[in-house]
Write a protein that holds these residues in place. Structure first.
Motif, PDB file in Angstrom:
ATOM      1  N   ILE A 170       0.729  -1.140  -0.165  1.00 19.99           N
ATOM      2  CA  ILE A 170       0.120   0.084   0.461  1.00 19.99           C
ATOM      3  C   ILE A 170       0.935   1.118   0.447  1.00 19.99           C
ATOM      4  CG2 ILE A 170      -2.347  -0.990   0.909  1.00 19.99           C
ATOM      5  CD1 ILE A 170      -1.127   0.362   3.658  1.00 19.99           C
ATOM      6  N   LEU A 175      -5.153  -0.810  10.980  1.00 19.60           N
ATOM      7  CA  LEU A 175      -5.095  -0.912  10.040  1.00 19.60           C
ATOM      8  C   LEU A 175      -7.057  -0.700   8.689  1.00 19.60           C
ATOM      9  CD1 LEU A 175      -5.052  -1.894   6.451  1.00 19.60           C
ATOM     10  CD2 LEU A 175      -5.818  -4.094   7.177  1.00 19.60           C
ATOM     11  N   GLN A 176      -7.640  -0.654   9.428  1.00 16.17           N
ATOM     12  CA  GLN A 176      -9.059  -0.442   9.411  1.00 16.17           C
ATOM     13  C   GLN A 176      -9.374   0.221  10.259  1.00 16.17           C
ATOM     14  OE1 GLN A 176     -10.621  -2.928   8.327  1.00 16.17           O
ATOM     15  NE2 GLN A 176      -9.835  -5.515   7.764  1.00 16.17           N
ATOM     16  N   TYR A 214      -6.337   3.687   9.051  1.00 19.75           N
ATOM     17  CA  TYR A 214      -5.506   3.165   7.271  1.00 19.75           C
ATOM     18  C   TYR A 214      -6.700   3.374   6.728  1.00 19.75           C
ATOM     19  CZ  TYR A 214      -1.000   3.062  10.220  1.00 19.75           C
ATOM     20  OH  TYR A 214      -0.250   3.206  10.580  1.00 19.75           O
ATOM     21  N   LYS A 215      -7.532   1.863   6.837  1.00 19.43           N
ATOM     22  CA  LYS A 215      -8.100   2.381   5.709  1.00 19.43           C
ATOM     23  C   LYS A 215      -9.530   3.115   5.253  1.00 19.43           C
ATOM     24  CE  LYS A 215      -8.714  -1.898   4.545  1.00 19.43           C
ATOM     25  NZ  LYS A 215      -9.631  -3.253   4.473  1.00 19.43           N
ATOM     26  N   LEU A 220      -6.806   4.798   2.479  1.00 15.35           N
ATOM     27  CA  LEU A 220      -6.263   4.337   1.937  1.00 15.35           C
ATOM     28  C   LEU A 220      -6.499   5.414   0.287  1.00 15.35           C
ATOM     29  CD1 LEU A 220      -6.199   0.153   1.999  1.00 15.35           C
ATOM     30  CD2 LEU A 220      -4.149   1.868   1.913  1.00 15.35           C
ATOM     31  N   ASN A 222      -9.073  -6.213  -0.126  1.00 12.34           N
ATOM     32  CA  ASN A 222      -8.758  -6.438   0.768  1.00 12.34           C
ATOM     33  C   ASN A 222      -8.393  -7.113   2.411  1.00 12.34           C
ATOM     34  OD1 ASN A 222      -9.851  -3.599   0.868  1.00 12.34           O
ATOM     35  ND2 ASN A 222     -11.351  -4.019   1.273  1.00 12.34           N
ATOM     36  N   ILE A 282      -4.758  -7.766   1.763  1.00 10.43           N
ATOM     37  CA  ILE A 282      -3.717  -6.475   2.809  1.00 10.43           C
ATOM     38  C   ILE A 282      -3.900  -6.993   3.826  1.00 10.43           C
ATOM     39  CG2 ILE A 282      -3.827  -3.830   3.725  1.00 10.43           C
ATOM     40  CD1 ILE A 282      -5.052  -3.623   1.053  1.00 10.43           C
ATOM     41  N   ALA A 283      -4.870  -7.303   4.993  1.00  5.56           N
ATOM     42  CA  ALA A 283      -4.965  -7.472   5.973  1.00  5.56           C
ATOM     43  C   ALA A 283      -4.108  -8.757   6.341  1.00  5.56           C
ATOM     44  CB  ALA A 283      -6.695  -8.072   6.532  1.00  5.56           C
TER      45      ALA A 283
END
Ligand SMILES: Nc1ncnc2c1ncn2[C@@H]1O[C@H](COP(=O)(O)OP(=O)(O)O)[C@@H](O)[C@H]1O
Ligand SMILES: [Mg+2]
Lengths: 263, 299
Positions: free
Chosen positions: B32, B87-88, B91-92, B95, B193, B196-197
């Motif tokens: 990312i 992340l969730q 950042y998400k 993104l 997604n 990425i996780a």
């Protein structure tokens, strides 16, 4: 009921309305061309079908199911796969790895995977020769073959192609369109968008003409090829024809007997 | 000569830890394009989770290998949950927006993790139990402790595992594809997604392993250790060409060695200056890293 039914979709980029109530249909085993000049909305249409853009209004039905709001990766699993504009292969991966990603959804079914890969290598022997090579080092034509091969790996029932002939020599462009025609004959529906109207109309069953986000004309490919308005707008005048013919002559001088590789 | 080899042994051990943390920077950057400034601090949190399990919960009384395995496992689970949470929630939402916004958010997450650790574990130094004996064998005047050989081996196994995953599995190939083109990956049916996780979980697992080993090896940890560790690991990743998995491994070992030689032959006080120097030199002279000619083959 058609395999793909796009009904009155409106797609926006911010405030710009790129598709203004577009409707098209594709039947199983049919090859349909969408013609349109630069900026008409061809790419937006295919991106919307694939779930990469969202329609603000209207619906997309595939195989009798509403996929208007379905996630892009799920749409592939339903059997609709796109060969995007500019190929967009994974340049840092090898040819074989690119194909393996085409088989991502069947990654745990080794035998099926091998069968699909063999079909792709039979269709494009050049890819088999280059399987260990980084995709970024392929020629333009080979990259287009890889982009199509990668899409074939997903086992599509409808394959959409965004200007597959862009940047290719007329010879290679014809070869690519002929191969695509063969998919349709084998039962995989094809929706191809092109600026290169002449070649697309020569192989498609039906065609639509797209102008500023709307379908303005549709019919059998042969009828459209004969249509005065289409000839004027998309098949070019005398000068363009001369140019194309000259290109063809030059091509013949260094003719490659099998542009897709193999013997 | 034997003193040189001794510095080499010490440097490789520290370097293996840097490499594990550097891999986290490189994996996340690869998919990312984010320099996850919080990653060093995640490693620190991982170290504290291991400490909690071993000391606060008293598992250090179990047989050594079982105790360490449980501590590492708990640390991996907790850091994975934290990393996916970051992340969730942080950042998400950013993104597909500005890269600068997400970089600043990562800095914010770094400060957040530090302060959370400060609150929970306090400002003082916490002692790890001496579970792995620091005795060892002498080979020609060079002492190699059991801790060094065990931790170095574990680190190599983890690195080999990650490399094989990225290189030979379809999921790993999908991860490398994300470095090139997210939309094209979606068109292959890849749930971007989810991949990425998974990358955030892998980064967290390596960070947790490094964190617990660092605790056991140096036997003292504090809430601030993630900062310098992160700096060294990030420098390692940049040195190896950020985004490049083998590069991060090599970069980590090189930084560990340089630092050990610097501490040995010059002075330990110059270590950090030295690491900063390497970072700035690489960024100025060869921003693509030592393996720069292979940027075409990132990750
Ligand atoms: N990402 C985008 N942001 C804003 N406008 C866009 C974007 N992509 C396309 N457009 C606009 O939408 C219209 C249709 O574009 P596109 O679908 O790419 O056309 P085509 O593929 O037929 O050349 C054009 O006016 C184009 O400028
Ligand atoms: Mg286009």
């Amino acid at each position: 009921m058609a395999l793909l039914e796009v009904d009155d979709i409106h797609v926006f980029y911010g405030n710009i309305e790129a598709l203004r109530g577009l409707s098209i249909q594709v039947d199983g085993g049919e090859m349909v061309a969408v013609l349109g000049s630069n900026g008409a909305g061809k790419t937006t249409t295919l991106r919307t079908l694939s779930g990469l853009e969202r329609a603000r209004a209207g619906s997309v039905r595939f195989d009798d199911q509403d996929i208007t709001r379905t996630a892009a990766h799920e749409i592939v699993g339903r059997g609709l796969c796109q060969v995007p504009e500019g190929r967009r292969i994974f340049t840092t991966l090898t040819v074989a790895e690119n194909l393996a990603l085409g088989g991502y959804l069947m990654r745990n079914r080794q035998q099926e995977l091998r069968q699909r890969r063999d079909v792709v290598y039979e269709t494009f022997p050049r890819l088999a020769e280059r399987r260990g090579q980084l995709a970024g080092t392929l020629s333009g034509g080979e990259q287009q073959m890889l982009a199509i091969g990668r899409a074939l790996m997903t086992q599509p029932r409808l394959i959409t192609l965004d200007e597959p002939s862009l940047g290719l020599s007329p010879l290679l462009a014809r070869a690519i369109l002929k191969i695509v025609r063969r998919f349709a004959d084998e039962g995989v529906a094809v929706l191809v968008v092109e600026q290169n109207a002449r070649q697309a109309l020569a192989v498609a069953d039906r065609a639509y003409v797209l102008e500023t986000g709307r379908i303005v004309l549709e019919g059998a490919a042969s009828d459209l090829a004969a249509d005065e308005r289409v000839q004027k707008a998309y098949l070019g005048g005398f000068e363009q024809i001369v140019e194309e013919e000259e290109g063809r002559e030059k091509e013949k001088e260094k003719e490659d007997p099998s542009p897709l590789g193999g013997g | 000569m034997s003193i040189f080899i001794q510095y080499t042994v010490n440097g490789l051990t520290a370097g293996a830890f840097y490499a594990l943390v550097a891999l986290g920077y490189t994996i996340i950057y690869g998919i990312i394009r984010l320099i996850n400034f919080a990653h060093g601090d995640l490693t620190m949190v991982g170290s504290f989770i291991g400490w909690t399990v071993l000391v606060s919960m008293g598992l250090q009384r179990l047989p050594v290998f079982l105790a360490i395995a449980l501590a590492a496992l708990a640390s991996m689970v907790v850091t994975s949950v934290i990393n996916v949470g970051i992340l969730q929630f942080a950042y998400k939402p950013l993104l597909n927006k500005s890269l600068l916004a997400i970089l600043i958010t990562a800095l914010g997450m770094s400060i957040f993790l530090q302060n959370a650790a400060l609150l929970v574990f306090g400002a003082g130094v916490q002692a790890y139990p001496h579970l792995v004996t620091s005795s060892g064998v002498f080979i020609g005047g060079v002492r190699i402790s059991y801790a060094q050989s065990i931790f170095f081996t574990i680190s190599l196994v983890l690195m080999a595992g990650l490399y094989s995953f990225a290189r030979f599995t379809t999921l790993g190939t999908a991860m490398r594809a994300l470095a090139v083109d997210h939309d094209a990956a979606r068109l292959m049916g890849i749930n971007v997604n989810r991949v990425i996780a998974i990358a955030f979980i892998l980064a967290a697992i390596l960070a947790a392993a490094a964190g617990v080993m660092i605790g056991l090896y140096y036997t003292q940890i504090n809430f601030f250790l993630g900062f310098l560790l992160g700096l060294r690991a990030f420098t390692s990743a940049v040195l190896g060409g950020i985004g490049n998995i083998p590069g991060a491994m090599a970069g980590g070992l090189v930084i560990g060695l340089l630092e050990s030689y610097c501490a040995g032959y010059l002075s330990g006080r110059w270590q950090d200056v030295f690491v900063f120097g390497v970072l700035i030199t690489v960024l100025i002279i060869k921003p693509t890293g030592l393996f720069g000619e292979r940027v075409a083959e990132r990750m």
